[in-house]
Structure formats: structure tokens, C-alpha cells
Design a protein around this motif. Sequence first.
Motif, PDB file in Angstrom:
ATOM      1  N   GLY A 175      -4.965   3.321  -4.511  1.00 21.65           N
ATOM      2  CA  GLY A 175      -5.449   1.960  -4.644  1.00 21.65           C
ATOM      3  C   GLY A 175      -4.599   0.988  -3.850  1.00 21.65           C
ATOM      4  N   SER A 234      -2.592  -2.116  -2.988  1.00 19.12           N
ATOM      5  CA  SER A 234      -1.853  -3.131  -3.736  1.00 19.12           C
ATOM      6  C   SER A 234      -0.545  -3.409  -3.021  1.00 19.12           C
ATOM      7  N   ASP A 255      -3.379  -7.483  -5.770  1.00 12.94           N
ATOM      8  CA  ASP A 255      -4.416  -6.466  -5.770  1.00 12.94           C
ATOM      9  C   ASP A 255      -5.187  -6.596  -4.461  1.00 12.94           C
ATOM     10  N   ASN A 310       0.819  -1.218   0.000  1.00 13.33           N
ATOM     11  CA  ASN A 310       0.000   0.000   0.000  1.00 13.33           C
ATOM     12  C   ASN A 310       0.848   1.262   0.000  1.00 13.33           C
ATOM     13  N   GLU A 331      -7.304  -4.536  -3.231  1.00 14.73           N
ATOM     14  CA  GLU A 331      -8.678  -4.036  -3.322  1.00 14.73           C
ATOM     15  C   GLU A 331      -9.649  -5.209  -3.405  1.00 14.73           C
ATOM     16  N   GLU A 332      -9.285  -6.221  -4.184  1.00 17.55           N
ATOM     17  CA  GLU A 332     -10.160  -7.372  -4.362  1.00 17.55           C
ATOM     18  C   GLU A 332      -9.952  -8.416  -3.270  1.00 17.55           C
ATOM     19  N   TYR A 373       2.594  -9.728  -7.409  1.00 24.39           N
ATOM     20  CA  TYR A 373       1.810  -8.511  -7.608  1.00 24.39           C
ATOM     21  C   TYR A 373       0.404  -8.784  -7.084  1.00 24.39           C
TER      22      TYR A 373
END
Length: 818
Positions: free
Chosen positions: A396, A398, A421, A367, A423-424, A419
Motif C-alpha cells: 500500500g 504511504s 495515505d 512507499n 493511495e487516496e 502520516y
Amino acid sequence: MRAGWWVWLVVVAAGTGLGQPLDPLLVPRLEFRGQVVGPDGVPRGGVEVLLAEQSYGEAMDLGMPAVSFTSLTADAQGRFSYTPTNDSQVIGAMVWSEEGVGLGGWERDMVDEPMAEVLVEGPRLPEILVPVVPWTSASGLVTDSDGQPIAGATVTVTMFNTVAVLGMVLFHGEEVDDDLDLEALVAHGVGEPVPWPAQWSALTTTTGADGRWRLERTPAQGVLCAVTLPGWVPNMTGVFPGSTEAFDAPHLERQAGLRGRLVDPAGQPMAGHRLSTSMYGEATGDPIVTDAEGRFELRELAPPTVDLQSLADGDALLSRQEFELTPGETVDVGDVLAQPARRLTIVFRDAETGRPVEGIGVTGQVNGMALPRENPPRSGPDGTVTVRGPATARYGASAVVTPVLPAGWLMPIEDDSLYLDLEEGVDEPIEVSVYPAYSAAGRVVDETGAPQAGVYVELEHSAEQRGIAVRTDAEGRFRYDAVTYEGSYELTVYEALGATPEGEVYWFNSYERLNRTVPAAELPATGWELVVPTVRRIDVRGRVVDDAGQPVGGARVTLTGAQQERRSPAERELVAGADGTFEVGGLPAEAQYAAAASAPGYLAGEPRALAPGETTFADLRLAALDQVVTGRVLDAAGAPVAGARVYVTSPLLVGGTSDGTGAFSLADLPRGPVTLLASDEQRAVASVAATAGGPPLTITLQPLPPPDPERGREVASELLHDVWEATTAEEWPSRTDVLVALAPLEPVSALQMVAFQPVGERAASLVALWPVVAFEAPLVALEAVDRVEALGPERVARARLLLAVGLLEAGHQAQAET
């Protein structure tokens, strides 16, 4: 001139190689020789010469390397020589005297080129001149952000030789004095700024009440200066070569401060928590520690903003947060709320056994907050490592996590970083498989069993884009210690062209001995014997001469050897000796050889092939660039044309501009016929044939016919149709490019021509055409979309959206609604 020129300096230093540390194996240990001459061209004996050199692995600041200086004393003839005792790169030779400052250097490509075989009395480069240029003065202005002069600011020379900065300023379209001759300003062989040596007297001054500063004695090569004043943000200024006035009036801004109190999500003060200013998630300043009440204060900050973030690990963290600053003031931001930390748990396992792997470190960022690079967190006996970062991020959520593997382990070749994500959301713990690293060892022999010493064995994995090469020892043996048994490798055995020089050799400029694909599982740990074809060897020699038949010492010679069934030839760079000769031994006799020569002050020669069965090249001839073409440019009425651009277009490109009387002069041309092109940069041109060194020319510009847009479109369409016809079936992607170019001119034809594409390429062609055709012929495009079943519903929907916008733009309301 706009502010920010100093940023270009960093780019210039990196682009020219000053900021690029070189692999010590790539640089032969060479002798650097030169001669110091005064402004009158007479040698200056007994002067001190400083050799500026960069040692490999030295720390770099903002892309600029640390530079050390070695002191020498020139002999009675001004000559000096120097051979580095360690692996370092010599940037240039510098001289300080009461007459002025001298600076000279060796051509960077000659020093950096690892395959250069220097034949001038052993491993030595051609001797250079270090011309002492008379001192000049420099002056400028320092103001605050409101343009008011600042008194008492200190201006200190930190670097000199600013021609590279001037080049970048010109590249970015800034205005400079029209009288500056860029070529004449380039120091001999040194294209980048050089640090001002601490061994020399400091050049420093202060601004007066009017904000102006003046240095009575500065190098004519141009200088860069630091501008400082207590309580103000430092800045820089500088003077171009050949100028005495600074090219930038730096604006100083008062420093600012920031204070506040760091509290956790429950509002409790966070004592002993480490904070730092940051850029792109990386700490940029010395850490500060909050006191017992969670308070912090930062000073000497540069407005208008500062980013602040946590450096500590803990249950609550401050994500990168931007604060506004007020020049000359300390802003109190009150309570700064930390967030609950976002934990990421990673488990490393052996891909073959599933067992946990201990000792794997992790770096990267979570982040937006960087994980520590020094002493990174590492997996324990259970293979688990936990890292923390802020719960949210400005741009965002990550994470990028890069494992730091101990010896004996490899990441999957196709994926060496994670990598994520955030957010998900991610499933935790995150399972990461690592692979044991295996060894493979053997030797290379030819068909007679003779060991092949000094050749390269390269393995390139099928999932990677680069190979790893090792070199065989005197017994032809080699060893790899980090191979995987996954997939397959492309095996290549190659050698340098001729007797192996010092330094590395790469596949693309080498002579290939063997190439095949090897399944990774078949790589033997020991006893691997690679048999390469036996090669017959020859010695090749030649000579570089000028157009009068005299030797050209120090000329660069590019030797190439073409192999059957290989696209790129092997290549070797050489330097001719003082008598113009060059020689290479141990060349494979089966290759087809060619040589081309070049040298400063000469037109590069065309490659000359070595006749079959021969080992000596015919003389490589270079044409001296010592001729001049002069003349005047007139318009159709016979009046002189000032500011016309005049170019020699053949046999090389040289340009100039006519003066107020229409006169021009183009130098550095070879003897013989040349072709000139002149233009007033409006709508008048002329092309003439001439002889370099001949009588002055008169070039009369003739007006061009008025532009005909319709005819231009017709010609463009004809050319694109010709390109389409000339394109072969194996080059379908280029045909798509043709269609995209044709669409604005003939949208209907472009769509119709899609039908001539292979079935598998039609959808891709239509996708490329839609953005253009949707606005040129939306009704036709809309009809075409419905007829291409291969597109699929999602692409059809996107195409309809584009076409609807085009229809609305064209006023076709009913069709757009449909």
C-alpha cells in the motif's frame, strides 16, 4: 530444539538492560569491589581481573552493545576495586585461570537505580565474590540443510554465560534436560551473556568428517559459538550451563548470488545507480553501484530470499523487491524494471507569520523506501523540500515524514510526524506549520525569599503525555529554551526525598512543592519567580537487623514519604552501611514516613511507619531464609506420589517436585509457620500447616470431587452478579466487562442489564455484547438492536450482519433472511 533460539538472545539482552544505554546523569560514579575465590572457596591472589563495561553512546549491533574490558590485578587476598573514570556501566568481573573461568557481577537494580544512596564507606557497592568454576568440555554437530554432516566448519566461542538463553528456551516451551537446576546456574549477579574478551585465548575448533566438533576446555557457565565456513551462510550454536553437548545442531546453507540489469521505465540501462539489500525499507548491506550497462551482482547472500531497493535519488527508482535465491548458485534475474519516482513536495512555514522556514530536514520513508538519516534533504530559502520514493509499494502506498528541526523551531506538539495515505492522494505541495521556540526563565524561592537550589521545575503541555524538567542552580534559577505559546502547561515544582543524590529525580517518586496550570501565552521570557511553601527539614535514621538482632549490612531500604492530597508517595532507595544503619538528611517534616528493607537471603520485611514526632525508625527486622521443609507426598492409599508439585504458599511462594519415592525438600524459607499446598496436577490436592526447620512431613493427597459443569456455570453467574452489584456508578466501563463475561452464561440477562447502564453507555455496552450474544441468543439480540435508537444506522447495520451470521449458525434461516 527448533532453529531461531539466537533471536531470543537479542530479546534477552534488550530486556535485561544489556542492550539499553543509560543516561550518564542517571548513574552515580560508584566503586565496584570484589574478591576472586577458587573452586575450593579459597581466595586467589595476584590473578588478572577483567571488568566488562559499556560506555554510554557506543554503537550497538542488533541490540547488543559494544563492551570494553579494563584489566586489574587482584591483591594477595584476591580482592580488587574499580571506579570508572568515564560514564560507563560495569556489567561484571571476569577471571581466566588454568583452573577455570570466574564471572561475577553486582545486582543490576543496585547499579542502575539512580537514587541509590550508598552508605558503605562512601560511594561503594557491597563486595561481591567472583568464583572460579572449573573448565568443562563442549561438543556438538554441524550439518547442512539436508541433515548431512559438514566437515571443516569453524566453531568459535564468541560469548559465555548462557543462562539467559536457557531461560528464554524454557519460556518458549522448548525441551531441555530435566536435571538442569536453573537457579544454581545463574552467575553471581550476571544474568546475560558476556562477550568473550579478545585479551583471552581464543577457543576455536573445526568439525571433523562426521560433522562433529569438540572443545576440550570451555567455561562451565555455558557458551555461544559462531559457526562459519567459506561459501556457506554463518550460523550459531551454543551450550547451556552445566551441560557439555550443544543445545542446537546448526544447519549451514550454501550462500547464493544475484545478478541482473537495472533499467528505467523506457527500458534504458541505469548506469551508476546505487542499490542495497534491505529490511523494512532500511539498507542492510554495503551499497553496490550498477556499471555502465546497468548491471549489478551481489554475492554471499543468505537464502531463501533477498530484498533489493534503490539508495539513490533520481527520476526512476527500484522499490523494495523480493527475489528468490538458490543455495550455491547465482541467480540471473535479467532486466529489473525501475519505476518512475513518486515526488513529495513539502513547504515549511512559520505558523505565526506564514513565512517560509529554511533548513528543516526530513527523514522517514516513502512507499517503503527509507529516506537518508545522515545528511537528510533540507528545505531551501523558499521553505520547500522535495523527496522521492517508488511510485508504488508492496503493502500500500504511504509515507511517513518526520521533520528534523534546527534549533529555535518546534513541530505542533500533538503531531510531530506526517502520516500520508498516498493511495487516496494528497494535495501538494504539503504545507507544514512549525512554531518558533521561545524561552522561559526565572527562579524558585520559598515564602521567606530563600532560593531553592537543586529542585526541579517541570512543564507538561496539555497536548503531551510527558513533561520536560529542568533543575535549578545554586541561586534557584532555571531556564527553558524550547517552549511554545500554544495551549497551556501543567507546572510542577518538586525535589528529591531528602538531600539531593547524584542523578535524575522524577515527579512520581519526588516530594511535590508546587502544582498549577499555566497558560502557555503567560510564560515569561525572564523574571519568572515561583514561590513555593517554606519547608521545615528533619533528618531520619534507622537500622536493619536480622531476626537475631544482628546488623544486615548492604540491605536495600525503601523510604517513602506520603503527602496529603497526593496519591503516590515520594520514594527514595538507600543501601544500609556495614553496621546495618541508614540515614537521610533534609527530609520535609510534613510528610508521613515509612521504611521497608530487603536483602538477598532474607524475607523482605513489611513497611514500618515512623511514629509522629520521631526521627528514628524502630529496627527493620528481616527473617533469614535459612530453613528447610522436607517430607513425602502420598496418595489416599498411602502410596508415594512421584512428580507431585509442592508449594509453600505463605509467607512466600517456593515450589518443588517430589522424586520417585515421593520425597521433597523446599529450602530458603524463614523460620516459623508455613503453609504448604501439594497437587499431583490431576485431581488430587492437599494443604497442610507446618513449621520451617521442623520434622519431615507426610502430605496425603485427597481426590477432588468430579467436575460439575452445570454447577460451575451457576457459581460463575453468581460471582458475576456479585461483581455487578459491587461496581459503583463511577466504574461503568468495568460493568460492561462484567456483561461481556456474563453473556455466554446468561445472554438474556446480560442484555436486560444493559438497561441499568447510563443512557450514554448503553450503546457501547451493546456493541461489546454483540459478538457473544449474536451466537448465544441471536433472536433476542436481534430484537434488542431495533430498540436502541442511540446506535445510529451504521452500527445497527453492522449489528444486524453479526446477528444474521449467528442466526444462520443456529439454523434460524427465516429470521436471518429477514
